[in-house]
Structures are given as structure tokens and as C-alpha cells.
Design an enzyme around this catalytic site. Sequence first.
Site, PDB file in Angstrom:
ATOM      1  CE  LYS A  77       0.330   1.301  11.623  1.00 15.21           C
ATOM      2  NZ  LYS A  77      -0.151  -0.127  11.324  1.00 15.21           N
ATOM      3  CD  GLN A 124      -3.269  -0.996   1.945  1.00 13.90           C
ATOM      4  OE1 GLN A 124      -3.102  -0.674   2.969  1.00 13.90           O
ATOM      5  NE2 GLN A 124      -4.242  -1.454   1.435  1.00 13.90           N
TER       6      GLN A 124
END
Lengths: 163, 587
Positions: free
Chosen positions: B170, B121
Site C-alpha cells: 500500500k 490482512q
Amino acid sequence: MKHIISLLMENEAGALSRVAGLFSARGYNIESLTVAPTEDATLSRMTIVTSGSDEVIEQIVKQLNKLVDVVKMLDLNDGRFIERELMLVKVKATGAYREEMKRMADVFRGRIIDVADGSYTVELTGSGAKLDAFLEALDNSAIMETVRTGASGIGRGDRILKV
Amino acid sequence: MESTGSTTGAISGAEIVIRCLHEEKVKFVFGYPGGAVLHIYDALFKQNKFKHILVRHEQAAVHAADAYARATGDVGVALVTSGPGATNAVTGIATAYMDSIPIVVISGQVPSYAIGEDAFQEVDMVGITRPCVKHNFLVKDVKDIASTIKKAFYIAASGRPGPVVVDIPKDITAHLANFEYPNSVEMRSYNPVAKGHSGQIKKALKLLLEAKRPMIYSGGGTVLGDASAHLIKLAHKLGYPVTNTLMGLGGFPATDKQFVGMLGMHGTYEANMAMQDCDVLLAVGARFDDRVIGNPTHFLSQKRTIIHIDVDPSSISKRVKVDVPIVGQVQSVLGEMNELLDAETKKPDAAALKAWWATIDGWRGKDSLAYDRSSSIIKPQFVIEKLYEVTKGNAYVTSDVGQHQMWAAQYYKFDKPRRWINSGGLGTMGVGLPYAMGCQLADPKAQVACVTGEGSIQMNIQELSTCKQFHLPIKVIMLNNRYLGMVRQWQEFFYENRYAESYMDSLPDFVKLAESYGHVGMQITKPGDVESALKEAFAMKDRFVFMDFITDQKENVFPMVPNGKGISEMIMGDDPKSKTAERPELA
Ligand SMILES: Cc1ncc(C[n+]2csc(CCOP(=O)(O)OP(=O)(O)O)c2C)c(N)n1
């Protein structure tokens, strides 16, 4: 007409691609683009050589100014300026060429910076037009390789682009 | 930098993101979770200062945030995950960019140490969105989150507004730092102009007062720049005709007698003729785009003096060279113009103005928006007229893209700015329903109508579910002509009726579809039922009602300026070429 645009940008990742992307997305010409950090490490200085009608140049200037990372810019052609570009040319240096190439380099105030059996490498600095003239003066078949840096420019006298 | 919000102990990057949104007084975040934003969602779970609206597709999240911004003037916020979440958001971002709408899109990114490794992703969000954002950022250090988000909101809302993307890896949302939210932003590279040049403003006013055939042309900038009241004041004092662009509708009231209608490709005859024939043109927050002035060479074949007010210098003299450029906030420039006018003794040339209005009234007499009111099939224009009456002109009207959009723009008389919400620049089919969601959340008690086509609605139909979850009492006004009508219209005019792939086959039963999502569905087939059905639907104040109007398949939008033609070269509804009888039967 050819224009040389100087600009100072925040030295952020992706700054170069914002400028290059703008030129390709809007279909503007780009002849050369050089970029390097300045004495102030937070800033990059870019020199863009472009061409277009007055209207197109006006748009290019406005669109560049609109980029959030562009701090300051100057269309060098709006005043007096100096343009310099560096070129390295590898030329044949066999037989009659060996003397002729040396003479040509002298005439254009170039320097031979590498000598090999069959070739010279000539270093030449000047305006883009001067470098073009040198290449034109050479016998085309004698040119083995050329590499140019693209122009850098600076205003004359107290025309200064600084933050 | 001074700061307002701050913590003494270190908190996670994710918590910092949430605290920033609190500092910005964000009321809604439109989003969709996924791996890269799970830390942020976990932090979001623990707060209740803003509401998260879970959409069913990230495109809709961005559209809804965009509509929220259009309706309120505040920055809209969307939150999406990395990779497919981010790419799904791109259409929404490009849509907001083309219409200069202030939104901040926060996208998750793979952990910083994995960037460039084709991680799961991973997509270069900053690269992908670069040509369709006002600015974007990749945050590389937890300590930069707060200042970056502060900048993002500032950049989105100031100057010529636009979308800003903040891409956050992240791992950065897991790192710890003290939270300190800057009070203000100082950027040496970004200083949008506010006031216009006073000399230019004086010059403009002088030219305006000398005009014989003046015209005011107002665009989206008047709406976005909250300059409507100033424009109305100026226009009333001068008594000059005003036209709005598609994006400018509501900026000057449609029911005002000085309003000559929308201009452009589907503008009124009088607006386009006056635009072409005027001798002094005041352009306010508009950009002379191709759908507005048609062919620029034709437009410039008529000599006129152009004054152009815009906050974005690059909008000035881009397609049309102007005589008096004024770079500045439209509100401030018009305000200054009004002050000068108050003190001015010279008055507009009354005799010339009277003659000019007589010419305009002659054009008005053509009644370019006339249509067959005695039809036994529902005419789409009739539905919009009734919608206007039933909602008393007070609704937020969102639209999709196609014929229905043009009819909504032509027949709903917008008297207030920020009520007409559509994708003018990018022309994105599928915006209508998510736009309605953004408006309804912005103004829960208001009537919100989504005017759409059976083609467009299917591009974000999944949002019927979101509307159920959040009890949004939107009314969908679907003008169902069983065609990609605008495509069919072009095929009739320019491709000799070869209807390549413009028929919408295998349509669902929209009533049942709406019902299966828990909404009310209605199908209306007779002109006589249009008004009563609308009244019934709007009386259901707390229900989402999907209204499927079976309309005339053959109706076309008039007037029409064919692509590449000049704006005074319109095809009118009563031209022989536009007669439906000469066309083959439709499927
Ligand atoms: C995402 C997207 N794809 C394609 C188009 C091209 N397009 C413009 S109008 C239109 C037809 C729209 O049909 P519908 O929603 O049924 O509305 P109608 O014109 O029939 O009112 C199409 C396909 C577009 N604007 N947006």
C-alpha cells in the site's frame, strides 16, 4: 543417474524458492542445492545435485529453463567437469582414535582445523564420492558430527557458463 | 529504454498503476476493493478510459478476466485487495494457469514496512501463488511499478501464455515518482521461441506424407495461438482426420467432414479409436494429458510416429516420448508447413487414405453419441442440441464442471475458436457464470450461454448481482439433475452405486432466485417445451434469463474411458453396465 546442474539466475528475492518449489511440486529428487552471488552482483549461481532417469532429467532441465528468472543453465554431466564439496567432520580423538584419526585425515588429504581434548575437526574437500568414502572409512562410532556444503561444479577447459 | 507514456511531474504509485493500464489499452478491470488497494481505487475513480466491473467475490473477478482473455486473446486484468482478497483470487489464478490463459492480477499488499509482521490482512501472495503462476512480482519501489507492469503483460501474453501476479504494498502506491512507460521489454532470462526448426518441419511433413493411417490431434494451443486457419488449411490439403481436445474445440470446425469429434475420456468412439490406431500422429498445441490419452502405457502399446508442435518445450515428451519435436509458435510452424506443402509434389497415399477413412467411417457407424430421443423426460443432450440450433452455432458457450460440461462439449458443434470457454485443466466448478460475464463484456452483442449444473452454479451464484448491475444479457442453461451428476456417475461405475454426498438437497427455487436478483427465471420440465423456451429466452436480447431445465436424473456421459484405462477401452452407452434399469432408484 546423478546429475549436477549449474544455473545462473537473476539475483532477485525469491529466486531460490522458485527452484526449490519446482523440485518439490513436481516430485523431483534434490540431493543438494547451493547458491551464492557471482562476480556480477545481478546474478546468482546455483548448483543442484539431482538424480533420475534420462526422461526425468530432461524434464527437470526444461522446467528449470521455463522459470522466468533463469538466465542460463548447463547440465554438467553433458560434458567434462569438476565437482567439489567441502565437509567438516568432528570425530572422537581419544585413546587410539587420536592417532588413527590423524592418519585417516592425512590419507584423504584432509586438514585438522580444530583440536580439542576429546575431538578433532577435519576439513575435507573433494567430490561427493570422495567425502562419502572418507565417512565410510571412519569407524562410525567415532563420528560426532558432519556438515557438508553440497556440491559446486564447473565445466573443464572452455566449457563456461557465463552471461 | 524508450518510453511512450510519461509525465513530467511526479504522480502517486496508484496513479502510475492506472496509467500503465491505460498504456496497455485495457478495457475492463474486474475487481473488488479493500484497504490495501484503496489508493488504487481512488486513482481509478478519477479516470474513465477503462471500466471497472465490480464482482461479488474475487474468485469471479479472476475467472471473468480469464474468460475475457479466452474470448478476445487480449490479456485479462483483475484487481484485488490483500489477504482474503488475494486468497480468494487464487482459485481463479490456478484455473488460468492450468489452461495457459494470459491474465495480470494486481493484488494489494500491506505496507512494505509491515511485511512479515503478521499485519492485518497480510498474506504472502507471491509465496502462495508461486506454483500456479507463470511469474509473479512483489513491487518494492514506486519507481519499479511501470516497468514491472510492462513485464507482467509481456510475460502473460508471450510464449506459452499464463497468469502473472503483481503484488503492490500500500505505501508504494502512495509514494511519488515520474511516470515513464517502457516501449518494449528486454529480459535476458526470458526469450520465448517463435519459429520452429525448419529441418524438423521438413522432416515432419515428409513423415506426414508417407502416412498410411494419419491423424491430427489439436489442442488448446491451436486456439490460444490463433492457428485455427492454418490448421484448417493444412488438414484440408492433406485430407486427414482431425480431432480436437476439450480445450481445442473450435480450433478445427466441428461441422467439417474431416472432424471425428472430441477425443479423450468422453471422446467419440471414432476419435479415440483413430488416435489409438493411427501410424503417424501430428499433435498441435496439445499435451497428451491423462484425460486425453488415458493410460500412457496402453497408448504406447501401439507403434506410431509422433510429431509434436508446441511453444513450450517442457510439454514435449513429458508423458509420451515423441519422435519429431517442433518447438515454436503453432501458427508460425503450421504456416511454414503449409508453404512447404504448397511447393511439394508428393501427395498423400490416396489408396491408403481411402482405406483409413473407410475404417473410421465404420467406427462412426457405432454412433457413440446416440441417446434416447423419444424420452418423456428432458434429456440433457437434447437441451444442448436445441441450444446449438437456436443459437445457430454462433454463441459463446461457457460451462461449469461436470456432466453438463461434457455434454456441451460433445453436442454443441463449435465451428470457431474462442467460443467454447471452460476450465479444462483445473476443472473448477463455479467458473461458468463469471466466464459468461467475461465473454458478454468482450462481445456485448453476442449470444452468451452458460451451461451449468445445479451444483456448480451455486459456487458463484452471487454473480447474478453483478450481471444485473452491468446489464449482461447472459442465458443460463442449467441442466438440473438434482445430483452432482459426474460424481454420481463415478459412484455408479466404481463404487457400486454408493451415492456418498452426491445428492444436491435443499435446492432453492431458481426461478424465484433469479427474479429476486431482477432477472427472468424459467423452469422447463417437458421435452416439447425445450426449443420454444430457448427461443423465447434468446429473443429477450437485453435480459438475463435463468433457465432451469429439469433433466433426467439418471443420464450418464458416454463414451467413457475409465480412469487408468487405455483410450480404446471405452464404456459405451449401449453396454449392459450402462443400462439405467439396473441401477437403484435415485432419490
Ligand atoms: C471446486 C470443485 N469442487 C469439486 C469438484 C469435483 N466435481 C467434479 S464434477 C462435480 C459435480 C458437478 O455437479 P453439477 O454442477 O450439478 O453438474 P452435473 O455433473 O450434475 O452436470 C464435482 C463435485 C470440482 N470439479 N470443482
